[in-house]
Design a protein around this motif. Structure first.
Motif, short mmCIF file in Angstrom:
data_model
loop_
_atom_site.label_atom_id
_atom_site.label_comp_id
_atom_site.label_asym_id
_atom_site.label_seq_id
_atom_site.Cartn_x
_atom_site.Cartn_y
_atom_site.Cartn_z
N GLY A 166 0.82 -1.20 0.00
CA GLY A 166 0.00 0.00 0.00
C GLY A 166 0.85 1.25 0.00
N VAL A 167 0.38 2.29 -0.64
CA VAL A 167 1.14 3.53 -0.75
C VAL A 167 1.53 4.07 0.61
N PHE A 168 0.66 3.87 1.62
CA PHE A 168 0.96 4.39 2.95
C PHE A 168 1.86 3.45 3.74
N ALA A 169 2.21 2.30 3.16
CA ALA A 169 3.20 1.39 3.75
C ALA A 169 4.53 1.54 3.03
N SER A 170 4.70 2.66 2.33
CA SER A 170 5.91 2.89 1.55
C SER A 170 6.37 4.33 1.71
N ARG A 171 7.53 4.60 1.14
CA ARG A 171 8.03 5.97 1.06
C ARG A 171 8.06 6.43 -0.39
N SER A 172 7.17 5.90 -1.17
CA SER A 172 7.08 6.24 -2.59
C SER A 172 6.90 7.74 -2.77
N THR A 173 7.48 8.26 -3.86
CA THR A 173 7.31 9.68 -4.19
C THR A 173 5.93 9.94 -4.79
N HIS A 174 5.26 8.89 -5.26
CA HIS A 174 3.93 9.02 -5.86
C HIS A 174 2.88 8.88 -4.77
N ARG A 175 2.53 10.01 -4.15
CA ARG A 175 1.64 10.01 -2.99
C ARG A 175 0.48 10.98 -3.23
N PRO A 176 -0.60 10.83 -2.47
CA PRO A 176 -1.75 11.72 -2.68
C PRO A 176 -1.40 13.20 -2.61
N ASN A 177 -0.56 13.60 -1.65
CA ASN A 177 -0.20 15.00 -1.52
C ASN A 177 1.27 15.28 -1.87
N ARG A 178 1.99 14.26 -2.33
CA ARG A 178 3.39 14.39 -2.77
C ARG A 178 4.31 14.98 -1.69
N LEU A 179 3.98 14.73 -0.42
CA LEU A 179 4.79 15.26 0.67
C LEU A 179 5.92 14.29 1.02
N GLY A 180 7.09 14.85 1.33
CA GLY A 180 8.23 14.06 1.77
C GLY A 180 8.76 14.59 3.09
N LEU A 181 9.50 13.73 3.79
CA LEU A 181 10.10 14.09 5.07
C LEU A 181 11.54 13.62 5.06
N SER A 182 12.47 14.51 5.32
CA SER A 182 13.89 14.17 5.23
C SER A 182 14.64 14.66 6.46
N LEU A 183 15.50 13.80 6.99
CA LEU A 183 16.35 14.16 8.13
C LEU A 183 17.73 14.53 7.60
N VAL A 184 18.16 15.75 7.83
CA VAL A 184 19.44 16.24 7.31
C VAL A 184 20.28 16.81 8.44
N GLU A 185 21.58 16.88 8.19
CA GLU A 185 22.50 17.46 9.16
C GLU A 185 22.64 18.96 8.89
N LEU A 186 22.58 19.75 9.94
CA LEU A 186 22.76 21.19 9.82
C LEU A 186 24.23 21.50 10.03
N LEU A 187 24.91 22.00 8.99
CA LEU A 187 26.33 22.29 9.05
C LEU A 187 26.63 23.75 9.34
N GLU A 188 25.77 24.63 8.85
CA GLU A 188 26.06 26.06 8.98
C GLU A 188 24.79 26.86 8.72
N ILE A 189 24.69 28.01 9.35
CA ILE A 189 23.60 28.96 9.09
C ILE A 189 24.22 30.27 8.62
N ASP A 190 23.88 30.67 7.42
CA ASP A 190 24.42 31.90 6.83
C ASP A 190 23.32 32.94 6.78
N THR A 191 23.48 34.03 7.56
CA THR A 191 22.48 35.09 7.60
C THR A 191 23.04 36.41 7.07
N ARG A 192 24.09 36.34 6.27
CA ARG A 192 24.69 37.57 5.75
C ARG A 192 23.82 38.24 4.70
N ASN A 193 23.04 37.46 3.99
CA ASN A 193 22.14 38.02 2.97
C ASN A 193 20.90 37.14 2.94
N GLY A 194 19.97 37.42 3.83
CA GLY A 194 18.82 36.54 3.99
C GLY A 194 19.18 35.39 4.89
N VAL A 195 18.67 34.19 4.61
CA VAL A 195 18.97 33.01 5.41
C VAL A 195 19.22 31.83 4.47
#
Length: 241
Positions: free
Chosen positions: A93-122
């Protein structure tokens, strides 16, 4: 119990920013975050979310959850999908997967934060990112390991990380990397991406076809070889994309 009436028109969401990453195309993007730790990306926040006040205190966290849209995926979806981990044949079932083809096409990703640059925006500099360039990001939340890391959890048909293949480079490919200032990191990125075998699941094993995956500003061409009953990925050439 009386259920609340859902809004008739759904919900309108506005991207808070967009990803700029090592992956110009979706082919070759790792199927899960963190599998290619060398992969770098930046999340450029859009106005009015690019106010440095929006990320005050974020530097105290090492990892972030990103909610995003699979913008390259079609809006159509089906109740059953074929996960690559099941060889591209078995359906779940689509809800038993991480398929990109989803009803609302939403994804969730865990990433590492290496740096925050606020010199010109964020701009947030990220590591281990599995998102293609241009991905619209809807939200950012800090990762809390004490509540969100559950090593005892069951992982169904994907109980552990996929096995990695050996990756080797032709003399021509080695020469191409030797001329680049980012040659060492590009080499490691290529290994981490291709070791996971980005080919379609139904094509696993050795074959004559040469594939191309775009990483950064180059087209990495590779093929699968069968040696001693094991599949080896050979990078045949690296050319400007």
């Amino acid at each position: 119990m009386t259920s609340p009436t859902p809004p008739a028109s759904g919900y309108t969401m506005q991207p808070i920013g967009h990803i700029e990453s090592d992956f110009p195309d979706k082919f070759g993007v790792p199927r899960q975050p963190g599998l290619a730790s060398t992969a770098r990306a930046e999340l450029a926040l859009a106005s009015p979310y690019d106010d440095p006040l929006t990320v005050r205190g974020l530097e105290a966290f090492s990892h972030l959850w990103l909610t995003f849209v699979f913008h390259h995926s079609p809006e159509r979806w089906t109740p059953l999908v074929r996960p690559p981990r099941l060889g591209g044949n078995a359906k779940v079932g689509v809800f038993a997967s991480r398929s990109t083809h989803r009803p609302n096409r939403l994804g969730l990703s865990l990433v590492e934060l290496l740096e925050i640059d606020t010199r010109n925006g964020v701009r947030l500099v990220l590591g281990g990112c599995d998102l293609v360039s241009g991905t619209p990001v809807l939200d950012i939340k800090p990762y809390l390991p004490w509540v969100e890391a559950r090593p005892e959890a069951r992982a169904g048909y994907a109980p552990k990380a996929p096995a990695l293949l050996e990756v080797r480079f032709s003399a021509e490919a080695e020469s191409a990397m030797a001329t680049r200032p980012d040659g060492a990191s590009l080499r490691e990125l290529i290994i981490q991406v291709l070791a996971q075998d980005p080919r379609p699941a139904y094509r696993k094993g050795a074959e004559e076809r040469v594939y191309g995956v775009r990483l950064r500003d180059v087209d990495v061409r590779f093929r699968a070889l069968e040696e001693a009953q094991a599949t080896v990925i050979e990078v045949t050439e690296i050319v400007p994309a």
